[in-house]
Write a protein that holds these residues in place. Structure first.
Motif, short mmCIF file in Angstrom:
data_model
loop_
_atom_site.label_atom_id
_atom_site.label_comp_id
_atom_site.label_asym_id
_atom_site.label_seq_id
_atom_site.Cartn_x
_atom_site.Cartn_y
_atom_site.Cartn_z
N CYS A 9 -0.73 -7.81 5.18
CA CYS A 9 0.44 -8.72 4.99
C CYS A 9 1.63 -7.88 5.80
N SER A 10 1.42 -7.32 6.42
CA SER A 10 2.43 -6.41 7.47
C SER A 10 3.67 -6.05 6.79
N THR A 11 3.56 -5.48 5.66
CA THR A 11 4.77 -5.00 4.73
C THR A 11 4.16 -3.38 4.15
N THR A 12 5.48 -2.77 3.83
CA THR A 12 5.35 -1.33 3.11
C THR A 12 5.22 -1.61 1.96
N VAL A 13 4.41 -1.02 1.28
CA VAL A 13 4.42 -1.24 -0.36
C VAL A 13 4.52 0.21 -0.94
N THR A 14 4.91 0.12 -2.16
CA THR A 14 4.58 1.47 -3.24
C THR A 14 3.29 1.39 -3.87
N ILE A 15 2.66 2.54 -3.77
CA ILE A 15 1.21 2.45 -4.53
C ILE A 15 1.19 3.80 -5.24
N PRO A 16 0.43 3.55 -6.50
CA PRO A 16 0.47 4.65 -7.23
C PRO A 16 -0.60 5.75 -6.99
N ALA A 17 -1.62 5.34 -6.21
CA ALA A 17 -2.78 6.19 -5.79
C ALA A 17 -3.52 5.92 -4.65
N ARG A 18 -4.22 6.70 -3.89
CA ARG A 18 -5.04 6.24 -2.77
C ARG A 18 -6.02 5.32 -3.44
N GLY A 19 -6.58 4.31 -2.71
CA GLY A 19 -7.48 3.40 -3.33
C GLY A 19 -7.05 2.30 -3.83
N GLU A 20 -5.82 2.19 -4.11
CA GLU A 20 -5.09 1.05 -5.07
C GLU A 20 -5.30 -0.06 -4.04
N PRO A 21 -5.20 -1.34 -4.38
CA PRO A 21 -4.97 -2.50 -3.56
C PRO A 21 -3.22 -2.60 -3.26
N CYS A 22 -2.98 -3.33 -2.21
CA CYS A 22 -1.68 -3.75 -1.71
C CYS A 22 -1.21 -4.58 -3.14
N PRO A 23 0.00 -4.22 -3.66
CA PRO A 23 0.44 -4.98 -4.97
C PRO A 23 1.18 -6.17 -4.62
N LEU B 294 -4.74 -0.41 3.65
CA LEU B 294 -3.49 0.19 3.59
C LEU B 294 -3.51 1.51 4.36
N MET B 295 -2.39 1.78 5.27
CA MET B 295 -1.91 2.97 6.06
C MET B 295 -0.99 4.06 5.43
N VAL B 296 -1.45 4.92 4.62
CA VAL B 296 -0.21 5.92 3.84
C VAL B 296 0.76 6.08 4.99
N VAL B 297 1.69 6.04 4.60
CA VAL B 297 3.26 6.23 5.30
C VAL B 297 4.15 7.25 4.67
N ALA B 298 4.05 7.60 3.41
CA ALA B 298 4.98 8.50 2.85
C ALA B 298 4.19 8.78 1.23
N GLY B 299 4.47 10.02 0.77
CA GLY B 299 4.00 10.38 -0.39
C GLY B 299 2.74 11.15 -0.29
N ASP B 300 2.33 11.71 0.65
CA ASP B 300 1.13 12.56 0.72
C ASP B 300 1.83 13.99 1.12
N GLU B 301 3.14 14.19 0.98
CA GLU B 301 3.74 15.31 1.66
C GLU B 301 3.61 16.45 0.43
N MET B 302 3.58 17.77 1.09
CA MET B 302 4.07 18.85 0.18
C MET B 302 4.88 20.06 1.01
N ARG B 303 6.32 20.17 0.75
CA ARG B 303 7.21 20.91 1.58
C ARG B 303 8.01 21.78 0.37
#
Length: 113
Positions: free
Chosen positions: A76-90, A97-106
């Motif tokens: 659907c060409s949109t950026t969405v919030t997902i609670p966990a990897r493997g979850e479908p687009c809400p 889905l391609m993760v763009v944020a929320g997988d970092e640790m710093r």
């Protein structure tokens, strides 16, 4: 438990900064640990307590911010919030889905003296 290795890495960063900036105590360590990072915050807290014993960060408060996971949905060409990897687009239910944020640790901030 890979969190112990991560805690050792945090301690290495603290030591490097202490050598470069000349501080001798750390009061607060603030981390950003994304919701999709596969890091258990409770295990991180335990590991941090263990690896900092007897050093310049012993007794330091560990504050962990948990930014939400975000992914770009190719269906659907949109950026969405997902609670966990493997979850479908809400929005559309797609799984491309391609993760763009929320997988970092710093390390975000050190409060030192």
């Amino acid at each position: 438990m890979h969190e112990m290795a991560l805690c050792q890495g945090i301690l290495d960063i603290i030591r490097e900064r202490a050598a470069a900036d000349g501080f001798s105590r750390v009061a607060v360590v603030r981390l950003s640990v994304g919701a999709l990072s596969h890091v258990d915050p409770h295990a991180l807290e335990f590991g941090f307590d263990v690896v900092t014993r007897g050093g310049l960060a012993e007794g330091a408060a560990l504050l962990i911010d948990r930014p939400r996971g975000q992914a770009f949905c190719m269906a659907c060409s949109t950026t969405v919030t997902i609670p966990a990897r493997g979850e479908p687009c809400p929005d559309c239910g797609g799984h491309q889905l391609m993760v763009v944020a929320g997988d970092e640790m710093r390390v975000v901030e050190l409060e030192v003296s």
